[in-house]
Write an enzyme that holds these catalytic residues in place. Structure first.
Site, PDB file in Angstrom:
ATOM      1  N   CYS A  48      12.875  33.352  50.718  1.00  0.00           N
ATOM      2  CA  CYS A  48      13.241  34.169  49.871  1.00  0.00           C
ATOM      3  C   CYS A  48      12.371  35.558  49.842  1.00  0.00           C
ATOM      4  O   CYS A  48      12.530  36.716  49.416  1.00  0.00           O
ATOM      5  CB  CYS A  48      13.347  33.607  48.365  1.00  0.00           C
ATOM      6  N   HIS A  90      13.057  39.566  43.326  1.00  0.00           N
ATOM      7  CA  HIS A  90      13.966  38.519  44.080  1.00  0.00           C
ATOM      8  C   HIS A  90      14.709  37.955  42.748  1.00  0.00           C
ATOM      9  O   HIS A  90      14.625  37.501  41.702  1.00  0.00           O
ATOM     10  CB  HIS A  90      13.138  37.575  44.818  1.00  0.00           C
ATOM     11  N   ASN A 129      21.019  33.415  43.632  1.00  0.00           N
ATOM     12  CA  ASN A 129      20.118  33.517  44.440  1.00  0.00           C
ATOM     13  C   ASN A 129      20.595  33.657  45.974  1.00  0.00           C
ATOM     14  O   ASN A 129      21.015  32.740  46.391  1.00  0.00           O
ATOM     15  CB  ASN A 129      19.019  32.333  44.312  1.00  0.00           C
TER      16      ASN A 129
END
Ligand code: UT7
Length: 324
Positions: free
Chosen positions: A114, A251, A281
């Site tokens: 990520c 993020h 996500n």
């Protein structure tokens, strides 16, 4: 003369299929209420059959090139941040390079889960400053739907597919209001925590692709702590006070993480760009997807300072301060 990495354009791409919480609750032991309350997610996008990470990445790249007013032929370096490559090798960046019709320069992938886009900015900035690349196409592209265990409700409700891209260049944008580009980056990792967020397969260990596994609440706590201090250090290095930063583009893992970090840094309401409700996500794609959303809807304007941050498997984390 000091070489800088100017932001020439940002773009994104989402696959056409939307999967809502309610649709997911038909096949998984979960509910729209639980997912909304614990994560803020209402839906996610899922890549179509036959649509690979490189397809999403190439579409986002074209959007970023259009925003930059540049031709693919001007790009001399492609970096793709992904944990869901089309193949074990070659790098997805080389597949995107071919899809864009570029046959010169170099292309490689960055693997920091990520945090991949932050790592990518750091590498792109360093390579521009070293003179290795002049016009860099940085892409974050993922098809996490392909590595999810759809029987594990603790993970499968959290992720989605998508791609975002940014063109960084040693040549400033023609727009006189455009900012100074990358002001500072920080990248960090600590491999002691790798068992808290990982994929249980790989070419060397199992000869399978594997599925994503996560101990969510432990990741949550660590993310809030590390992200806050990373951004403070990054802003300090750049000589900019946190209250003077216009936008925060985190993020997009969980709305509650965004809010906890915003509280720690005493950020103003509405200053944090959040797309987690719609995109879920998307790992390395989430930051450029969110930044592009806020550029296209007119929030982030040329000359604004923008702080990006991410935390992910490894653990890896980091932040990047930009003058857009
Ligand atoms: O992008 C990389 C970084 N990733 C992250 O930052 C993710 C960080 N973690 C999180 O976002 C959160 O920890 C989660 C959203 C993953 C989980 O939220 P939580 O508030 O930490 O919940 P929990 O894991 O402590 O689970 C609470 C309860 C459990 O039930 P019991 O043991 O209390 O009876 C879970 O079994 O919620 C249950 N649960 C669910 N219930 C309905 C877990 N997943 C679900 C689900 N639907 N999908």
């Amino acid at each position: 003369m000091t070489v800088k990495s100017y932001i020439r354009g940002v773009g994104s791409y989402l696959p056409p299929r939307v999967l809502t919480n309610a649709q997911l609750a038909e096949t998984v032991d979960t509910s729209d209420e639980w997912i909304r309350a614990r994560t803020g997610i209402t839906q996610r996008y899922i890549a179509s059959e036959g649509q690979n990470t490189s397809d999403l990445g190439a579409a986002a790249a074209q959007d970023a090139l259009a925003a930059a007013g540049m031709e693919a032929s001007e790009i001399d370096l492609i970096i793709c941040a992904t944990s869901t490559p089309d193949l074990t090798f070659p790098a997805t960046a080389t597949i995107i390079q071919e899809k864009l019709g570029i046959h010169h320069g170099a292309a490689f992938d960055v693997q920091a889960v990520c945090s991949g886009f932050i790592y990518g900015i750091s590498v792109a900035d360093a390579m521009i400053k070293a003179g290795t690349g002049k016009n860099v196409l940085l892409i974050g592209a993922e098809t996490f739907s392909r590595i999810l265990d759809w029987n594990d409700r603790t993970t499968c409700v959290l992720f989605g597919d998508g791609a975002g891209a940014m063109v960084l260049s040693s040549t400033p944008d023609k727009n006189p209001e455009a900012g100074d580009g990358v002001l500072d980056t920080e990248i960090r990792s600590d491999g002691r925590y790798r068992d808290l967020l990982y994929v249980d397969g790989g070419p060397s260990s199992t000869q399978t692709v594997g599925k994503l596994r996560m101990t969510g609440n432990k990741v949550f706590k660590r993310a809030v702590k590390e992200l806050s201090s990373s951004m403070v250090r990054c802003a300090e290095e750049a000589g900019i006070a946190i209250p003077d930063i216009d936008w925060f583009v985190p993020h997009q893992a969980n709305q509650r993480i965004l809010e906890a970090v915003a509280k720690r840094l005493d950020l103003r309401r509405g200053q944090v760009v959040s797309t987690v409700a719609y995109h879920a996500n998307t790992s390395a794609a989430s930051i450029p997807l969110a930044m592009d959303t806020a550029i296209k809807d007119g929030r982030i304007k040329r000359g604004h300072t923008v702080m990006l941050e991410a935390f992910g498997g490894g653990f890896t984390w980091g932040s990047a301060l930009l003058s857009y």
